[in-house]
Design a protein around this motif. Structure first.
Motif, PDB file in Angstrom:
ATOM      1  N   ALA A 122      -8.077   8.068   4.077  1.00  0.00           N
ATOM      2  CA  ALA A 122      -7.100   7.071   3.665  1.00  0.00           C
ATOM      3  C   ALA A 122      -6.671   6.200   4.849  1.00  0.00           C
ATOM      4  CB  ALA A 122      -5.885   7.752   3.036  1.00  0.00           C
ATOM      5  N   ARG A 123      -6.518   6.800   6.027  1.00  0.00           N
ATOM      6  CA  ARG A 123      -6.170   6.015   7.221  1.00  0.00           C
ATOM      7  C   ARG A 123      -7.270   4.996   7.540  1.00  0.00           C
ATOM      8  NH1 ARG A 123      -4.410  11.073   9.621  1.00  0.00           N
ATOM      9  NH2 ARG A 123      -6.456  11.193  10.617  1.00  0.00           N
ATOM     10  N   ASP A 124      -8.530   5.436   7.489  1.00  0.00           N
ATOM     11  CA  ASP A 124      -9.639   4.520   7.752  1.00  0.00           C
ATOM     12  C   ASP A 124      -9.678   3.392   6.717  1.00  0.00           C
ATOM     13  OD1 ASP A 124     -10.372   6.082   9.897  1.00  0.00           O
ATOM     14  OD2 ASP A 124     -11.939   7.167   8.814  1.00  0.00           O
ATOM     15  N   THR A 125      -9.350   3.732   5.485  1.00  0.00           N
ATOM     16  CA  THR A 125      -9.350   2.726   4.427  1.00  0.00           C
ATOM     17  C   THR A 125      -8.266   1.685   4.660  1.00  0.00           C
ATOM     18  OG1 THR A 125     -10.196   4.362   2.849  1.00  0.00           O
ATOM     19  CG2 THR A 125      -9.182   2.383   1.934  1.00  0.00           C
TER      20      THR A 125
ATOM     21  N   CYS B  98      -1.289  -3.226 -10.482  1.00  0.00           N
ATOM     22  CA  CYS B  98      -1.367  -1.928  -9.799  1.00  0.00           C
ATOM     23  C   CYS B  98      -2.811  -1.440  -9.776  1.00  0.00           C
ATOM     24  CB  CYS B  98      -0.483  -0.901 -10.499  1.00  0.00           C
ATOM     25  SG  CYS B  98      -0.470   0.719  -9.689  1.00  0.00           S
ATOM     26  N   PHE B  99      -3.308  -1.127  -8.579  1.00  0.00           N
ATOM     27  CA  PHE B  99      -4.646  -0.573  -8.382  1.00  0.00           C
ATOM     28  C   PHE B  99      -4.487   0.854  -7.865  1.00  0.00           C
ATOM     29  CE2 PHE B  99      -4.853  -5.118  -8.066  1.00  0.00           C
ATOM     30  CZ  PHE B  99      -6.001  -5.452  -8.760  1.00  0.00           C
ATOM     31  N   SER B 100      -5.079   1.802  -8.576  1.00  0.00           N
ATOM     32  CA  SER B 100      -4.836   3.212  -8.268  1.00  0.00           C
ATOM     33  C   SER B 100      -6.121   3.917  -7.865  1.00  0.00           C
ATOM     34  CB  SER B 100      -4.210   3.921  -9.475  1.00  0.00           C
ATOM     35  OG  SER B 100      -5.008   3.733 -10.639  1.00  0.00           O
ATOM     36  N   PHE B 101      -5.967   4.936  -7.004  1.00  0.00           N
ATOM     37  CA  PHE B 101      -7.110   5.669  -6.466  1.00  0.00           C
ATOM     38  C   PHE B 101      -6.810   7.164  -6.508  1.00  0.00           C
ATOM     39  CE2 PHE B 101      -6.650   1.529  -4.573  1.00  0.00           C
ATOM     40  CZ  PHE B 101      -7.903   0.970  -4.767  1.00  0.00           C
ATOM     41  N   GLY B 102      -7.595   7.905  -7.305  1.00  0.00           N
ATOM     42  CA  GLY B 102      -7.465   9.351  -7.389  1.00  0.00           C
ATOM     43  C   GLY B 102      -8.375  10.002  -6.365  1.00  0.00           C
ATOM     44  N   ILE B 103      -7.810  10.756  -5.436  1.00  0.00           N
ATOM     45  CA  ILE B 103      -8.546  11.282  -4.294  1.00  0.00           C
ATOM     46  C   ILE B 103      -8.799  12.775  -4.467  1.00  0.00           C
ATOM     47  CG2 ILE B 103      -8.550  11.507  -1.784  1.00  0.00           C
ATOM     48  CD1 ILE B 103      -6.504   9.223  -1.707  1.00  0.00           C
ATOM     49  N   GLY B 104     -10.066  13.176  -4.460  1.00  0.00           N
ATOM     50  CA  GLY B 104     -10.424  14.587  -4.456  1.00  0.00           C
ATOM     51  C   GLY B 104     -10.483  15.208  -5.833  1.00  0.00           C
TER      52      GLY B 104
ATOM     53  N   ASN C 168       5.415 -17.464  -5.103  1.00  0.00           N
ATOM     54  CA  ASN C 168       4.028 -17.913  -4.870  1.00  0.00           C
ATOM     55  C   ASN C 168       3.186 -16.885  -4.115  1.00  0.00           C
ATOM     56  OD1 ASN C 168       4.596 -20.485  -6.077  1.00  0.00           O
ATOM     57  ND2 ASN C 168       5.562 -21.109  -4.137  1.00  0.00           N
ATOM     58  N   GLN C 169       3.624 -15.630  -4.119  1.00  0.00           N
ATOM     59  CA  GLN C 169       2.867 -14.547  -3.482  1.00  0.00           C
ATOM     60  C   GLN C 169       2.734 -13.406  -4.501  1.00  0.00           C
ATOM     61  OE1 GLN C 169       1.478 -14.753  -0.531  1.00  0.00           O
ATOM     62  NE2 GLN C 169       2.528 -16.495   0.399  1.00  0.00           N
ATOM     63  N   PRO C 170       1.732 -13.439  -5.388  1.00  0.00           N
ATOM     64  CA  PRO C 170       1.594 -12.408  -6.431  1.00  0.00           C
ATOM     65  C   PRO C 170       1.567 -11.003  -5.827  1.00  0.00           C
ATOM     66  CG  PRO C 170       0.028 -14.192  -6.765  1.00  0.00           C
ATOM     67  CD  PRO C 170       0.633 -14.418  -5.426  1.00  0.00           C
ATOM     68  N   ARG C 171       2.349 -10.119  -6.412  1.00  0.00           N
ATOM     69  CA  ARG C 171       2.455  -8.753  -5.875  1.00  0.00           C
ATOM     70  C   ARG C 171       1.291  -7.893  -6.361  1.00  0.00           C
ATOM     71  NH1 ARG C 171       8.171  -5.809  -6.214  1.00  0.00           N
ATOM     72  NH2 ARG C 171       8.464  -7.135  -4.362  1.00  0.00           N
ATOM     73  N   GLN C 172       0.626  -7.225  -5.407  1.00  0.00           N
ATOM     74  CA  GLN C 172      -0.492  -6.327  -5.701  1.00  0.00           C
ATOM     75  C   GLN C 172      -0.156  -4.968  -5.082  1.00  0.00           C
ATOM     76  OE1 GLN C 172      -2.785  -7.849  -7.467  1.00  0.00           O
ATOM     77  NE2 GLN C 172      -2.893  -9.969  -6.820  1.00  0.00           N
ATOM     78  N   LEU C 173      -0.105  -3.933  -5.923  1.00  0.00           N
ATOM     79  CA  LEU C 173       0.258  -2.589  -5.464  1.00  0.00           C
ATOM     80  C   LEU C 173      -0.983  -1.701  -5.458  1.00  0.00           C
ATOM     81  CD1 LEU C 173       2.372  -0.409  -4.728  1.00  0.00           C
ATOM     82  CD2 LEU C 173       2.755  -0.101  -7.191  1.00  0.00           C
ATOM     83  N   PHE C 174      -1.262  -1.067  -4.314  1.00  0.00           N
ATOM     84  CA  PHE C 174      -2.384  -0.144  -4.169  1.00  0.00           C
ATOM     85  C   PHE C 174      -1.823   1.265  -3.949  1.00  0.00           C
ATOM     86  CE2 PHE C 174      -4.172  -4.207  -3.420  1.00  0.00           C
ATOM     87  CZ  PHE C 174      -5.545  -4.135  -3.597  1.00  0.00           C
ATOM     88  N   VAL C 175      -2.149   2.196  -4.849  1.00  0.00           N
ATOM     89  CA  VAL C 175      -1.610   3.555  -4.788  1.00  0.00           C
ATOM     90  C   VAL C 175      -2.735   4.533  -4.489  1.00  0.00           C
ATOM     91  CG1 VAL C 175      -0.346   5.353  -6.016  1.00  0.00           C
ATOM     92  CG2 VAL C 175       0.188   2.942  -6.459  1.00  0.00           C
ATOM     93  N   PHE C 176      -2.577   5.313  -3.403  1.00  0.00           N
ATOM     94  CA  PHE C 176      -3.558   6.316  -2.998  1.00  0.00           C
ATOM     95  C   PHE C 176      -2.921   7.696  -3.129  1.00  0.00           C
ATOM     96  CE2 PHE C 176      -4.207   2.413  -0.675  1.00  0.00           C
ATOM     97  CZ  PHE C 176      -5.569   2.199  -0.747  1.00  0.00           C
ATOM     98  N   THR C 177      -3.471   8.558  -4.000  1.00  0.00           N
ATOM     99  CA  THR C 177      -2.869   9.873  -4.206  1.00  0.00           C
ATOM    100  C   THR C 177      -3.895  10.857  -4.739  1.00  0.00           C
ATOM    101  OG1 THR C 177      -1.133  11.094  -5.402  1.00  0.00           O
ATOM    102  CG2 THR C 177      -2.099   9.195  -6.527  1.00  0.00           C
TER     103      THR C 177
ATOM    104  N   PHE D   5       0.848  -1.188   0.000  1.00  0.00           N
ATOM    105  CA  PHE D   5       0.000   0.000   0.000  1.00  0.00           C
ATOM    106  C   PHE D   5       0.886   1.240   0.000  1.00  0.00           C
ATOM    107  CE2 PHE D   5      -2.168  -3.373   2.466  1.00  0.00           C
ATOM    108  CZ  PHE D   5      -3.177  -3.651   1.564  1.00  0.00           C
ATOM    109  N   LEU D   6       0.690   2.101  -1.009  1.00  0.00           N
ATOM    110  CA  LEU D   6       1.498   3.308  -1.180  1.00  0.00           C
ATOM    111  C   LEU D   6       0.604   4.523  -0.980  1.00  0.00           C
ATOM    112  CD1 LEU D   6       4.160   4.671  -1.954  1.00  0.00           C
ATOM    113  CD2 LEU D   6       3.581   4.314  -4.364  1.00  0.00           C
ATOM    114  N   LEU D   7       0.821   5.263   0.101  1.00  0.00           N
ATOM    115  CA  LEU D   7      -0.073   6.335   0.525  1.00  0.00           C
ATOM    116  C   LEU D   7       0.566   7.707   0.358  1.00  0.00           C
ATOM    117  CD1 LEU D   7      -2.651   7.357   1.965  1.00  0.00           C
ATOM    118  CD2 LEU D   7      -1.480   6.926   4.138  1.00  0.00           C
ATOM    119  N   ASP D   8      -0.150   8.601  -0.304  1.00  0.00           N
ATOM    120  CA  ASP D   8       0.264   9.998  -0.478  1.00  0.00           C
ATOM    121  C   ASP D   8       0.108  10.747   0.846  1.00  0.00           C
ATOM    122  OD1 ASP D   8       0.629  12.642  -1.246  1.00  0.00           O
ATOM    123  OD2 ASP D   8      -0.596  12.480  -3.057  1.00  0.00           O
ATOM    124  N   ARG D   9       1.200  11.343   1.337  1.00  0.00           N
ATOM    125  CA  ARG D   9       1.142  12.155   2.555  1.00  0.00           C
ATOM    126  C   ARG D   9       1.623  13.577   2.289  1.00  0.00           C
ATOM    127  NH1 ARG D   9       4.259   8.996   7.126  1.00  0.00           N
ATOM    128  NH2 ARG D   9       3.985  11.028   8.144  1.00  0.00           N
ATOM    129  N   SER D  10       1.444  14.043   1.042  1.00  0.00           N
ATOM    130  CA  SER D  10       1.792  15.434   0.723  1.00  0.00           C
ATOM    131  C   SER D  10       0.814  16.372   1.416  1.00  0.00           C
ATOM    132  CB  SER D  10       1.756  15.649  -0.790  1.00  0.00           C
ATOM    133  OG  SER D  10       0.459  15.415  -1.300  1.00  0.00           O
TER     134      SER D  10
END
Length: 738
Positions: free
Chosen positions: A307-310, A414-420, A382-391, A282-287
């Motif tokens: 994002a914290r609650d998520t 890669c799963f991406s989330f555009g916030i706001g 045997n552990q497929p990598r899944q990247l979640f990006v919140f920005t 999980f990659l979280l934007d903290r700008s």
């Protein structure tokens, strides 16, 4: 309180007066025609420069201007040549118009209106086509972006040619009128929006055609989002579009192009299984901009708080035996663990403690370096990598980021989330597309949690491999696929394939296309296909922007000029050569502002002092953090926070408080033969099923984990069928109600 005089002076000199947008939707393709009216009320000639956002996957295909009775249609030319022609025309007193895409991000455009004489007006027409994305509830999403927040430029990177001028969204000095016409082979069930709409008007009895408009009084201070719903939306379709009569056969624009929309359905037996392994990063934007309110309807909940609650819901929904890590970034980046760790009660609790402390305090938005660090870590067998990006997507080096994701696309999804408001569509959609995942946007009154949990369910679906598209075409006809290979397929999600058809056949000939996989009109289609091919070529450019691959550039320019679709290496240029009189007087530049979001909702006096000071500061200062006051925690999140990594709850005072009961009220009914943790877990599940059915998308996965934990407990015979028990109790409130 009235705005200060300084802003009033600036506002009256803005030459852009109004924007009129006409949207035509045919099935899931949108054609957008925007008319921008400029008027010079000053006593000297001006050059108006408007930097504005467009959807990142839009194909801009027409640009023209009308001055008086004269219409000028722009041509697509190599960008540097177009700039030189524009500069030459303006410096010699001619009227000229230039439309160019940002070198760094394909969702930012710059429109220059040169040598507009005093008292003169100009009408600019801009047309583009775009695909409509399918949402979780089967709606097709169209977004007309308005907000353009300043993009953060990493230290040491060259500054983009396009500079953003922006004002607070509430102070946009130009108006918007918006109308849409929708047509589809299937009936239109409804059209919704985050803004006020006039009632939907059907144009025929079959309800396959309809019109809708924005309600009167709308101000273009936020993105306009439409959600269009069709009956039986998930049906495969194919659209064949004839080539342009004037174009040479054998070229993209001269041959027919087919657009195939595929909605594969997986067997229910496969979909009912959920993967229990994987490496979840999980990659979280903290700008600093993440301290902004999440949406206009709730100014108390900030982007970072949501994002914290998520992250809480995500961590509670993971399965024992998988691996995970959490990165956060701003001008610098941090990670909770040196490398991904196995999911357990200890690692989950350690991560949650650090997540609770996360604030929007890391400065600018530099996502490239943490991505490099993530990709440098070896994948776990045997552990497929899944990247979640919140920005919130306020980055200036979009292409460099997407090139990095593309090079590593074989190692992860890669799963991406555009916030706001104002999140970069080019970045958010590009991350998911190049990373073989799925993109989501959280704006308006949206809540982040249900959308993110839907993407988590996507990531847990069985892997789809050996994807191929088979063509069965008439004799003499062949298909050349123009879009990149399909790398990801999800249940209920659309995959688009563009192909150029060459050869000849009889008019009555038919063909078919078949998608194979294993489980472990207005030349809109031509231009979307060209846009898809152009984007693929542009991402092949070397990471070092100074080392331009001339062969690649030439190929993109030729395709862009031929199709009339914009690219990073071309621009639209129009010069008014019919006006023989040169425009006299020094040319004054006027920047037309785009709206941006505010960091805090404070008084006019403080706001204007802050705003005008930010105008002179660097981009990194615009991202400085404002720590918000935290609202009380939601009861659902309070209960979820108490769940253990294994899936169970403890029978204690904290659980009783989360359920709104005393310790005695939850402990006294427990049969003596039932384990305390089993009893506590059953009570938590009953509460979820009885009181939070409207949020089932958010807690469904962690509830499944709890049910599996109960089934695994031996020696507890009170409940032999937990699923049946929960079904009978859901909504009855027998244990926890009155």
């Amino acid at each position: 309180q009235a705005p200060p005089a300084r802003w009033s002076l600036v506002c009256t000199s803005i030459p852009l007066k109004s924007i009129e947008v006409e949207l035509e939707v045919r099935d899931h393709v949108a054609t957008v025609v925007s008319t921008l009216l400029y008027e010079n009320k000053e006593d000297k000639p001006i050059e108006a420069v408007f930097v504005f956002p467009l959807p990142g996957d839009a194909a801009v295909c027409h640009f023209s201007a009308v001055i008086g009775q004269t219409q000028i249609v722009a041509e697509v030319k190599e960008k540097q040549q177009a700039r030189e022609e524009y500069d030459d025309a303006v410096s010699s007193g001619q009227q000229a118009f230039l439309l160019e895409e940002s070198d760094q991000s394909p969702d930012i455009f710059s429109l220059s209106v040169g040598s507009l004489p005093p008292g003169e007006s100009a009408s600019i027409r801009l047309e583009y086509v775009t695909e409509l994305a399918v949402q979780a509830d089967d709606g097709l999403r169209f977004c007309l972006p308005a907000v353009l927040n300043p993009r953060y430029q990493p230290q040491g990177r060259k500054t983009s040619h396009v500079q953003v001028t922006s004002v607070p969204a509430s102070l946009v000095p130009y108006s918007l009128s918006f109308s849409a016409r929708v047509s589809s082979p299937r009936p239109i069930s409804k059209v919704e929006s985050s803004t006020s709409l006039d009632p939907l008007q059907y144009l025929n009895a079959e309800k396959t055609q309809a019109t809708v408009k924005l309600a009167a009084g709308h101000k273009f201070d936020r993105d306009v989002e439409l959600l269009i719903y069709y009956t039986d939306a998930h049906q495969p379709t194919a659209v064949v579009e004839a080539g342009q009569a004037s174009a040479k056969p054998g070229t993209l624009m001269g041959d027919p192009v087919v657009m195939v929309s595929l909605y594969p359905e997986f067997p229910q037996s496969v979909m009912s299984s959920v993967a229990s392994c994987g490496e979840f990063i999980f990659l979280l934007d903290r700008s600093g901009s993440m301290s902004c309110p999440l949406n206009n309807s709730n100014h108390q909940e900030t982007r970072i708080a949501s994002a914290r609650d998520t992250l809480l819901l995500l961590l509670k929904s993971l399965s024992m035996g998988c691996y995970f890590n959490i990165y956060s970034f701003g001008s610098s980046y941090e990670h909770i663990f040196p490398k991904s760790v196995e999911y357990s009660e200890t690692t989950m609790e350690e991560a949650l403690k650090k997540v609770e402390q996360m604030t929007a305090d890391l400065g600018g938005t530099e996502i490239l370096e943490p991505l490099k660090h993530i990709y440098s870590q070896p994948c776990i067998p045997n552990q497929p990598r899944q990247l979640f990006v919140f920005t919130d997507g306020e980055v200036g080096n979009t292409k460099e980021i997407l090139q990095l994701v593309t090079r590593n696309s074989g190692s992860h999804r890669c799963f991406s989330f555009g916030i706001g408001e104002g999140a970069s569509t080019a970045l958010i959609n590009g991350l998911a597309k190049e990373g073989g995942g799925h993109a989501q946007f959280i704006s308006g009154a949206d809540r982040m949690q249900p959308k993110v949990m839907q993407s988590l369910r996507f990531s847990l679906q069985p892997a789809v491999v050996d994807i191929s598209v088979m063509w069965d075409l008439p004799k003499g006809v062949s298909a050349t696929v123009l879009s990149p290979p399909i790398t990801a397929i999800f249940q209920g999600q659309r995959s688009l394939v563009y192909a150029q058809l060459t050869g000849q056949s009889s008019e009555a000939a038919e063909g078919s296309v078949c998608l194979l996989f294993s489980l472990l009109y207005r030349l809109s289609v031509h231009r979307l296909a060209a846009r898809s091919l152009i984007r693929s070529l542009e991402l092949e450019q070397k990471e070092d922007e100074e080392e331009v691959d001339e062969g690649l550039r030439k190929k993109v320019v030729e395709l862009s000029v031929q199709s009339g679709v914009s690219s990073a290496y071309t621009a639209f240029i129009a010069v008014n050569k019919s006006n023989k009189e040169t425009i006299q007087g020094p040319l004054v530049r006027r920047n037309v502002p785009a709206p941006k979001t505010l960091y805090t909702d404070i008084s006019y006096v403080i706001f204007y002092l802050t705003f005008f000071s930010l105008c002179s500061d660097s981009s990194s200062k615009e991202d400085e953090a404002v720590v918000p006051e935290q609202p009380p925690r939601d009861p659902l999140l309070q209960l979820v926070s108490l769940q253990k990594a294994s899936g169970c709850w403890l029978l204690d005072a904290a659980l009783a408080a989360a359920l709104g009961k005393t310790s005695e009220e939850v402990e006294k009914p427990k049969p003596a033969s039932v384990n305390q943790e089993v009893w506590a877990t059953i009570l938590a599940l009953i509460w979820l099923h009885g009181f939070k059915t409207d949020a089932k998308e958010e807690w469904e996965l962690l509830a499944m984990k709890a049910v599996s934990w109960i089934h695994a407990q031996n020696g507890n015979t009170m409940i032999t069928n937990v699923d049946l028990f929960l079904s009978a109790c859901a909504g009855e409130n027998q244990l926890l109600g009155k």
